[in-house]
Write an enzyme that holds these catalytic residues in place. Structure first.
Site, PDB file in Angstrom:
ATOM      1  N   SER A 169       0.768  -1.321  -0.073  1.00 44.63           N
ATOM      2  CA  SER A 169       0.080   0.008   0.166  1.00 44.63           C
ATOM      3  C   SER A 169       0.669   1.152   0.113  1.00 44.63           C
ATOM      4  O   SER A 169       1.757   1.323  -0.797  1.00 44.63           O
ATOM      5  CB  SER A 169      -0.944  -0.003   1.162  1.00 44.63           C
ATOM      6  OG  SER A 169      -2.106   1.203   0.960  1.00 44.63           O
ATOM      7  N   ASP A 177      -7.994  -5.800  -6.064  1.00 45.24           N
ATOM      8  CA  ASP A 177      -7.769  -4.610  -5.286  1.00 45.24           C
ATOM      9  C   ASP A 177      -8.416  -3.319  -5.931  1.00 45.24           C
ATOM     10  O   ASP A 177      -7.894  -2.673  -6.758  1.00 45.24           O
ATOM     11  CB  ASP A 177      -6.346  -4.645  -5.210  1.00 45.24           C
ATOM     12  CG  ASP A 177      -5.560  -3.222  -4.310  1.00 45.24           C
ATOM     13  OD1 ASP A 177      -6.535  -2.726  -3.723  1.00 45.24           O
ATOM     14  OD2 ASP A 177      -4.597  -3.501  -3.811  1.00 45.24           O
ATOM     15  N   HIS A 202      -6.650  -5.943  -1.499  1.00 42.34           N
ATOM     16  CA  HIS A 202      -5.427  -5.156  -0.911  1.00 42.34           C
ATOM     17  C   HIS A 202      -4.670  -5.990   0.220  1.00 42.34           C
ATOM     18  O   HIS A 202      -4.816  -5.433   1.491  1.00 42.34           O
ATOM     19  CB  HIS A 202      -6.190  -3.936  -0.585  1.00 42.34           C
ATOM     20  CG  HIS A 202      -4.890  -2.690  -0.295  1.00 42.34           C
ATOM     21  ND1 HIS A 202      -4.150  -2.333  -1.484  1.00 42.34           N
ATOM     22  CD2 HIS A 202      -4.653  -2.056   0.757  1.00 42.34           C
ATOM     23  CE1 HIS A 202      -3.345  -1.475  -1.125  1.00 42.34           C
ATOM     24  NE2 HIS A 202      -3.648  -1.197   0.170  1.00 42.34           N
TER      25      HIS A 202
END
EC number: 3.4.14.11
Length: 755
Positions: free
Chosen positions: A348, A468, A498
């Site tokens: 991320s 995602d 994610h």
């Protein structure tokens, strides 16, 4: 469980023999396959004095225990080897399987039996049911002693470093930026975990603005309201200038230099891939960056000031920047323990900074592991001239994320001294992001790393999920394709959301990273090659395949229909409020043809593997002078699909020797009615391109092109696709409840599936 073995490095019989002997396996080049196998299996029972008893409790076939087999004249066969190998790998006969041959075939067992020592060598490198390789399991049980030195097996470092005697120290690296404009270069806190050795070691660096804490309550107060009218933008062309990535030359003058850090710590949050390599002789470094707790400066959220501050840490590891033992700047300290070779890690925002750091071309950054990272911040918070929130976070924007990560304010004294200036800065940032128009501008251009992809020198490993919708796949797609052709790059493209993938049962990701890190950071000539693209097959459980690329040029065209169809944008207030309160209810209705949408179903007339961006060419008109179009493509059918969130199996993964144990995970293969393949959104005023804003004339036909999020997805002849065309997306876009329609001439519209 299925075996997908990408980390094993084929070796010669001589190398297999030497490596087995070095680990204490008393095999011989002159002995029979059966004798070597018996010696190997007896060595496995490290905690048994009487290995005869242990062998009696295992079986060679359904009628013979293993001790009796070894005492007999029977030769070692593929069937016996396979059954015993399963037991070595933690599978239980009559519980996990009854027919070992069928079970091995179903699991794609990677070893082709030939009676050689190579079979035993590869078996050690094979994953057990617990998720650890057999050799890692045995080392954790003290097969070999802790030596605080490197021991390699099959081109990978083993857990021979003492994780109970680590150096835990903090330094403050001087960056080349002064983001809070106080006249001093910002210092950033660096938390270091490193082996207690007297030789230089490489480092895994995680650049995480979350590391020292976050300011969630303040961020929540800034969350934007999604309800509002889609603005009519003035027509025109957006102009940009290329950002400068230049830092002043560092002052390396030592100040009262010392050799020992003065600040220590007891605990810090860690990433388990770092932990795994820490036990194998690679230091772990965590850096929160500017504007965070116990660092200096303001949170600049994705620009190259933030990136250069992280880069300074790599420079310090290589003697090109200064660090102090405290923020008082009284004593400098060098990284005399560091080899200077670094890989970045994390998912991320952490993966985002890996992408960004790679584009600086900094010397010493040998390898980047960028997991679900942003490559252009516009593509995280915007899309095609629209506000498009990241999946699951409607109302978030870069100003709310800035507030969330500005943890410097959690120190009351820092708040007292800097909050007024910070709030003025945050107001400027909130204006610059331009939520009003949703357009690409210089602010976003300054946070677009793709334009500097040609500067990347490090080996790059990406991981990203097809599901995602937070950091959408466009981010990895465009970065992967923009990298220089000569650069070594790899992509693990999975079917999750994610999420991290280093603890998955079905793939030896961490072992693959071990081999690559040994090659790039430790200079080990292990001959390891990792495929360019490793893709998780969406049609079956725990199945991974090698592909040549991400994004193909061939296309299958599907005509959308023969008539016109309209999408009403307006909902009754009760329904509008319901969807706004719970966007999942909107998605449920949308996919089941119960929301305002054009729903088109197609049955495929051939097998196809989508690879790239599904393209929509639409002939449309709006009943007013504005409008947006959203689209999603789904596979329909009540059958099993891979769920996007990994489910924990058992707490069995050991990252060293009883060190940082974690749960084994895997994507469940579950019954469902559909699966989202891809989606996309477009402001009709940006129908030409991102930098061109055109007027929308009411009831005038326009031809628009919309590229959906890139993906890789396999479909068979007879599978059913559903294309949903709609306007407002309650999860992602502005929630405009104006009473207008968008009409699509289906006879002049088509969908192209890349393959």
């Amino acid at each position: 469980m299925k075996f997908n073995q990408f980390s094993y490095i084929p070796v010669s019989p001589e190398t297999a023999y030497q490596e087995l002997r070095s680990l204490g396996f008393e095999v011989s080049l002159d002995a029979s396959a059966k004798a070597n196998f018996e010696s190997f299996v007896r060595k496995y029972f490290l905690f048994f004095e009487d290995t005869d008893l242990a062998l009696k409790n295992w079986i060679a076939d359904p009628e013979t225990d293993l001790l009796s087999f070894f005492q007999s004249d029977r030769p070692l066969t593929a069937e016996v080897f396979g059954l015993v190998a399963l037991q070595l790998l933690g599978f239980v006969p009559n519980v996990d399987f009854t027919d070992s041959v069928a079970f091995l075939e179903k699991m794609a067992f990677p070893i082709a039996f030939d009676g050689s020592l190579n079979n035993l060598h590869q078996l050690l490198a094979t994953r057990t049911q617990s998720g650890n390789t057999l050799i890692d399991q045995l080392v954790a049980q003290d097969l070999i002693p802790i030596s605080n030195d490197y021991v390699f097996f099959n081109g990978k470092s083993l857990a021979t470093f003492d994780t109970n005697q680590l150096h835990r120290e903090v330094v403050y690296v001087e960056t080349p930026v002064d983001t809070d404009k106080d006249g001093l270069l910002d210092l950033v806190k660096v938390t270091i975990l490193r082996p207690n050795v007297d030789f230089p070691v490489p480092a895994m660096m995680t650049a995480s603005p979350y590391q020292q804490g976050t300011n969630e309550p303040s961020s929540d107060k800034l969350t934007h309201k999604m309800e509002g009218d889609l603005l009519v933008k003035p027509a025109g062309k957006i102009s940009l200038s290329r950002p400068e990535i230049k830092a002043p030359e560092a002052d390396l003058t030592p100040i009262n230099p010392v050799t020992k850090a003065e600040e220590r710590f007891a605990h810090t949050d860690t990433y388990t891939l770092n932990d795994y390599m820490l036990a194998r002789g690679v230091a772990s470094i965590y850096v929160s960056g500017v504007g965070t707790f116990n660092s200096e400066g303001f949170m600049t959220s994705g620009d190259y000031q933030q990136v250069l501050a992280y880069k300074a840490v790599i420079d310090w590891l290589n003697g090109r920047a200064r660090a102090f033992t405290s923020r008082s700047r009284q004593h400098t300290i060098t990284a005399d323990w560091a080899s200077g070779k670094v890989t970045t890690t994390g998912l991320s925002y952490l993966g985002t900074m890996s992408n960004a750091l790679a584009t600086t071309g900094v010397d010493g950054l040998e390898m980047v592991i960028a997991e679900a990272g942003i490559s252009s911040w516009y593509d995280y918070y915007r899309e095609n001239g629209l506000l498009v929130s990241p999946g699951g976070y409607p109302g978030e924007d870069l100003d709310t994320l800035t507030e969330f990560t500005y943890s410097r304010a959690l120190l009351a004294g820092e708040y007292l001294r800097h909050q007024k200036d910070y709030e003025a800065y945050l107001n400027e940032l909130s204006t610059a992001i331009d939520r009003k128009h949703g357009d690409y501008n210089q602010f976003w251009h300054d946070r677009n790393y793709v334009q500097f992809a040609d500067r990347v020198k490090a080996t790059v490993v990406f991981t990203h999920g097809s599901q995602d919708w937070n950091v959408k796949p466009i981010n990895v797609y465009q970065m992967f394709r923009a990298l220089p052709k000569s650069l070594e790059k790899h992509l693990f493209f999975h079917n999750g959301a994610h999420v991290y993938m280093n603890a998955w049962q079905s793939i030896d990701f961490r072992e693959s990273m071990n081999a690559l890190i040994c090659q790039k950071l430790l200079g080990l000539d292990n001959g390891y090659t990792l495929p360019t693209v490793i893709w998780q097959n969406n049609q079956s459980e725990q199945t991974w395949e090698v592909l040549d690329n991400f994004g193909h040029d061939n296309g299958k065209h599907i005509q959308l229909g023969k008539s016109e169809a309209s999408i009403a944008n307006h909902y009754e207030e009760e329904i509008f409020a319901k969807y706004g309160k719970a966007y999942q209810s909107f998605k449920d209705d949308l996919f089941m043809d119960k929301a305002n949408a054009i729903t088109l179903d197609f049955e495929l007339d051939q097998d196809i593997q989508i690879n790239g961006r599904v393209h929509l060419e639409l002939r449309v008109k709006s009943s007013t002078n504005r409008g947006l179009i959203s689209a999603q493509v789904l596979e329909m059918g009540d059958k099993k699909y891979l769920a996007p969130i990994p489910a924990p199996k058992r707490m069995s993964l050991d990252n060293g020797r009883l060190f940082k144990e974690e749960a084994l995970r895997e994507l469940p293969f579950k019954q469902a009615k559909y699966r989202v393949i891809t989606k996309g959104h477009l402001n009709l005023q940006n129908r030409k391109d991102l930098l061109s804003i055109e007027n929308v004339t009411p009831n005038e036909w326009m031809t628009i092109g919309l590229d959906l999020q890139p993906t890789i997805y396999k479909l068979n002849k007879g599978d059913k696709l559903r294309l949903v065309l709609y306007t407002t997306d309650f999860e992602h876009t502005i929630r405009d409840n104006s009473d207008y329609e968008v009409t699509v001439d289906l006879s002049q519209s088509k969908m192209t599936l890349p393959y």
